[in-house]
Design a protein around this motif. Structure first.
Motif, PDB file in Angstrom:
ATOM      1  N   GLY A 103       4.129   4.130  -5.769  1.00 56.60           N
ATOM      2  CA  GLY A 103       2.694   4.028  -6.052  1.00 56.60           C
ATOM      3  C   GLY A 103       2.054   2.838  -5.360  1.00 56.60           C
ATOM      4  O   GLY A 103       0.952   2.926  -4.813  1.00 56.60           O
ATOM      5  N   VAL A 104       2.740   1.721  -5.370  1.00 54.68           N
ATOM      6  CA  VAL A 104       2.204   0.524  -4.712  1.00 54.68           C
ATOM      7  C   VAL A 104       2.131   0.743  -3.219  1.00 54.68           C
ATOM      8  O   VAL A 104       1.141   0.395  -2.560  1.00 54.68           O
ATOM      9  N   HIS A 105       3.184   1.309  -2.644  1.00 56.93           N
ATOM     10  CA  HIS A 105       3.199   1.529  -1.205  1.00 56.93           C
ATOM     11  C   HIS A 105       2.052   2.441  -0.774  1.00 56.93           C
ATOM     12  O   HIS A 105       1.411   2.195   0.253  1.00 56.93           O
ATOM     13  N   ALA A 106       1.760   3.444  -1.580  1.00 57.51           N
ATOM     14  CA  ALA A 106       0.718   4.402  -1.213  1.00 57.51           C
ATOM     15  C   ALA A 106      -0.665   3.763  -1.185  1.00 57.51           C
ATOM     16  O   ALA A 106      -1.536   4.209  -0.436  1.00 57.51           O
ATOM     17  N   ARG A 107      -0.881   2.765  -2.019  1.00 56.85           N
ATOM     18  CA  ARG A 107      -2.209   2.139  -2.044  1.00 56.85           C
ATOM     19  C   ARG A 107      -2.205   0.720  -1.497  1.00 56.85           C
ATOM     20  O   ARG A 107      -3.144  -0.039  -1.710  1.00 56.85           O
TER      21      ARG A 107
END
Length: 131
Positions: A103-107
């Motif tokens: 999730g962090v990587h995606a945003r």
């Protein structure tokens, strides 16, 4: 995770420096690493960031094409190569880390500049660029 920033110093305008951020106690490839800087009387500013999984990189407009961030997982170190330095680059430079997940990587493109997104910080290294 513990971080130690190094490599700052005094350089003339147009010169170069390479900052290093070494991490201790954890695997570097589990972490997103960013560089921030803070000049006297100014807010802390996001300079650059490198993701953990695919080494995506991000830069502020003020340093794009002059600074390059890279990581060496084997040495547990992230580097910030700073070229064509300007007096306005003068600041204390900090490295910061947060553990990555999908999730962090995606945003990451949206959040990397925000200091509150990072859990651990190095002590800072002073960069002074003379005119």
């Amino acid at each position: 995770v513990q971080l130690q920033a190094s490599g700052g110093g005094l350089v003339q305008s147009g010169g170069s420096l390479r900052l290093a951020c070494a991490i201790f106690g954890q695997r570097l490839d589990d972490y997103i690493i960013a560089w921030f800087r803070q000049a006297p009387g100014m807010e802390r500013e996001g300079v650059s960031c490198i993701s953990a999984s695919d080494s995506s990189t991000f830069y502020s407009d003020s340093v794009k094409a002059r600074f390059t961030i890279s990581r060496d997982n084997a040495k547990s170190t992230v580097y910030l190569q700073m070229n064509s330095l300007k007096p306005e680059d003068t600041a204390v430079y900090y490295c910061a880390a947060r553990r990555t997940n999908y999730g962090v990587h995606a945003r990451l493109w949206a959040i990397w500049r925000a200091p509150h997104e990072y859990d651990d910080w190095g002590q800072g290294t002073l960069v002074t660029v003379s005119s």
